[in-house]
Design an enzyme around this catalytic site. Structure first.
Site, short mmCIF file in Angstrom:
data_model
loop_
_atom_site.label_atom_id
_atom_site.label_comp_id
_atom_site.label_asym_id
_atom_site.label_seq_id
_atom_site.Cartn_x
_atom_site.Cartn_y
_atom_site.Cartn_z
N LYS A 157 0.82 -1.20 0.00
CA LYS A 157 0.00 0.00 0.00
C LYS A 157 0.86 1.26 0.00
O LYS A 157 1.04 1.92 1.03
CB LYS A 157 -0.96 -0.04 1.19
CG LYS A 157 -2.00 -1.16 1.06
CD LYS A 157 -2.89 -1.29 2.27
CE LYS A 157 -4.01 -0.31 2.33
NZ LYS A 157 -5.10 -0.56 1.37
N1 PMP Z 1 -6.75 -3.93 -3.35
C1 PMP Z 1 -6.57 -2.64 -3.03
C2 PMP Z 1 -6.11 -1.70 -4.08
C3 PMP Z 1 -6.81 -2.20 -1.73
O1 PMP Z 1 -6.65 -0.92 -1.40
C4 PMP Z 1 -7.28 -3.12 -0.76
C5 PMP Z 1 -7.57 -2.67 0.63
N2 PMP Z 1 -6.47 -2.73 1.47
C6 PMP Z 1 -7.43 -4.47 -1.14
C7 PMP Z 1 -7.16 -4.83 -2.45
C8 PMP Z 1 -7.84 -5.50 -0.14
O2 PMP Z 1 -6.78 -5.78 0.73
P1 PMP Z 1 -7.02 -6.24 2.22
O3 PMP Z 1 -7.94 -7.38 2.16
O4 PMP Z 1 -5.68 -6.60 2.73
O5 PMP Z 1 -7.62 -5.07 2.93
#
Ligand code: PMP
Length: 310
Positions: A157
Site C-alpha cells: 500500500k
Molecule cells: N486492493 C486494493 C487496491 C486495496 O486498497 C485493498 C484494501 N487494502 C485491497 C485490495 C484488499 O486488501 P485487504 O484485504 O488486505 O484489505
C-alpha cells in the site's frame, strides 16, 4: 469517554496535535506506505478485536522495504503500539486503524529515497460500512488501467499509487456505479479500486494472480482459507479476461473496508440473477462473524484489545 488519539513522533498525543509541515516530502510525492486494519467491536464481550494485525504489519514492513522507509519498530512493536492506542482511545465501536510510514524530511526538491528521513504515525477512527448499499453492488470496468509492477509496485500500500485507485473509483461513482474493476495494461482482470476480486464458476472459485498487479490482500487470503476449509471449494488463481466476468455465476470483492461484497451487475449485465449468490452469502456470513472473534476456529486471527482497567 472516547478520545481521538494518535501515535506521533514516538508519543501518544491528541489527534488534533499530530501535525506535519507543508514541506513534508510525502505530502508532495506520495512517498509513504500505509495499512488499513479493522478493529471490530464485539457487543457481547464488550471488546474490540483487531483482525489479522500481524499480517497487516508484515505487509506494511514489506512496503517500507520497497520504499526505503526506515522505521525503528518491528512488527511486534507495531502491534503493541496499536493495542495501546486503541485502549487509550476507548472507542466502543467498529474502527478503522491507519498506520502510516512516511518520508518526513522537509525537503521538496529531492527524489532520492535514501537521503530522506522517515517517520511512523498511527491513528484510529470509528468506521462502519465502506460501500453504502444493501445487497449486491453495481460495478463497471474502469477506463483507468491498473498500475503495473514495472511502474509502481501494486502489491503493497504505497500512498502515491492510490491515485490510480482514486481515479478509477471517482469515475465509477460519478457514472452511477458503486465500484470500479480495473484491468491490467494488457487487459487481464486485476482488482477493484480497494478490493480483490473473486468469481464463482461451476462451483469453483477463481481469482486473478497477484502477478496481475493486485494488492496481496489479507481478506483475499482469509476468503481463500474459508472457501477451502469451510466450503470445500477448489480455488484457481489464474489470468482472467474481462468477458469471463460477464459469464460468471457469482462475483464478489474482498477487502478490509469492504469485507466480502457481492457484485450484482458488471458493466450493466447481471451476474447470475443479479442478486447475492449462495457461495458469496456463505462466505460473507462466515467472515462477518469471525472478524469479531465469534468463531473459535479463527479466533487466532483476532487480537483482543483488553479493557484499559483490566
Ligand atoms: N486492493 C486494493 C487496491 C486495496 O486498497 C485493498 C484494501 N487494502 C485491497 C485490495 C484488499 O486488501 P485487504 O484485504 O488486505 O484489505
Amino acid at each position: 469517554m472516547a478520545e481521538a488519539i494518535a501515535y506521533f513522533r514516538g508519543n501518544f498525543v491528541p489527534l488534533s496535535e499530530a501535525k506535519v509541515s507543508v514541506m513534508t516530502h510525502a505530502l508532495h510525492y506520495g512517498t509513504a506506505v500505509f495499512e488499513g486494519i479493522r478493529g471490530n467491536w464485539n457487543e457481547k464481550e464488550g471488546k474490540i478485536f483487531i483482525f489479522r494485525m500481524r499480517e497487516h504489519y508484515e505487509r506494511f514492513l514489506q512496503g517500507c522495504r520497497i520504499m526505503m522507509l526506515d522505521i525503528p519498530q518491528s512488527a511486534e512493536e507495531l502491534c503493541a503500539i496499536t493495542v495501546e492506542l486503541i485502549q487509550r482511545c476507548g472507542y466502543l465501536e467498529d474502527l478503522y486503524i491507519r498506520p502510516l510510514a512516511y518520508k518526513s524530511a522537509e525537503r521538496v526538491a529531492n527524489l532520492k529515497l535514501h537521503e530522506l528521513d522517515s517517520d511512523f504515525t498511527l491513528m484510529a477512527v470509528p468506521f462502519g460500512s465502506y460501500i453504502d448499499t444493501e445487497g449486491a453492488i453495481k460495478c463497471c470496468t474502469s477506463s483507468w488501467r491498473r498500475i503495473d509492477d514495472t511502474m509502481i509496485p501494486p502489491r503493497v500500500k504505497i500512498s502515491g499509487h492510490y491515485v490510480n485507485s482514486i481515479l478509477a473509483k471517482t469515475e465509477a461513482v460519478l457514472a452511477g456505479f458503486d465500484e470500479a474493476i480495473m484491468l491490467t495494461h494488457d487487459g487481464n482482470v486485476s482488482e477493484g479500486s480497494g478490493e480483490n476480486l473473486f468469481m464463482v464458476l461451476n462451483g469453483t472459485l477463481h481469482t486473478p494472480l497477484v502477478a496481475d498487479n493486485n494488492l496481496t490482500g489479507i481478506t483475499r487470503d482469509s476468503a481463500m482459507t474459508l472457501a477451502r476449509n469451510e466450503l470445500g471449494l477448489e480455488i484457481v488463481e489464474r489470468r482472467i479476461r474481462r468477458s469471463e466476468l460477464y459469464l460468471a455465476d457469482e462475483i464478489f470483492l474482498t477487502g478490509t473496508a469492504a469485507h466480502v461484497t457481492p457484485v450484482g451487475f458488471i458493466d450493466s449485465r447481471p451476474v447470475g440473477d443479479g442478486d447475492v449468490g449462495p457461495v458469496t452469502k456463505k462466505l460473507r456470513n462466515l467472515y462477518i462473524e469471525l472478524i469479531r472473534g465469534n468463531n473459535p476456529r479463527y479466533r487466532h486471527w483476532c487480537v483482543e484489545v483488553p479493557l484499559e482497567s483490566g
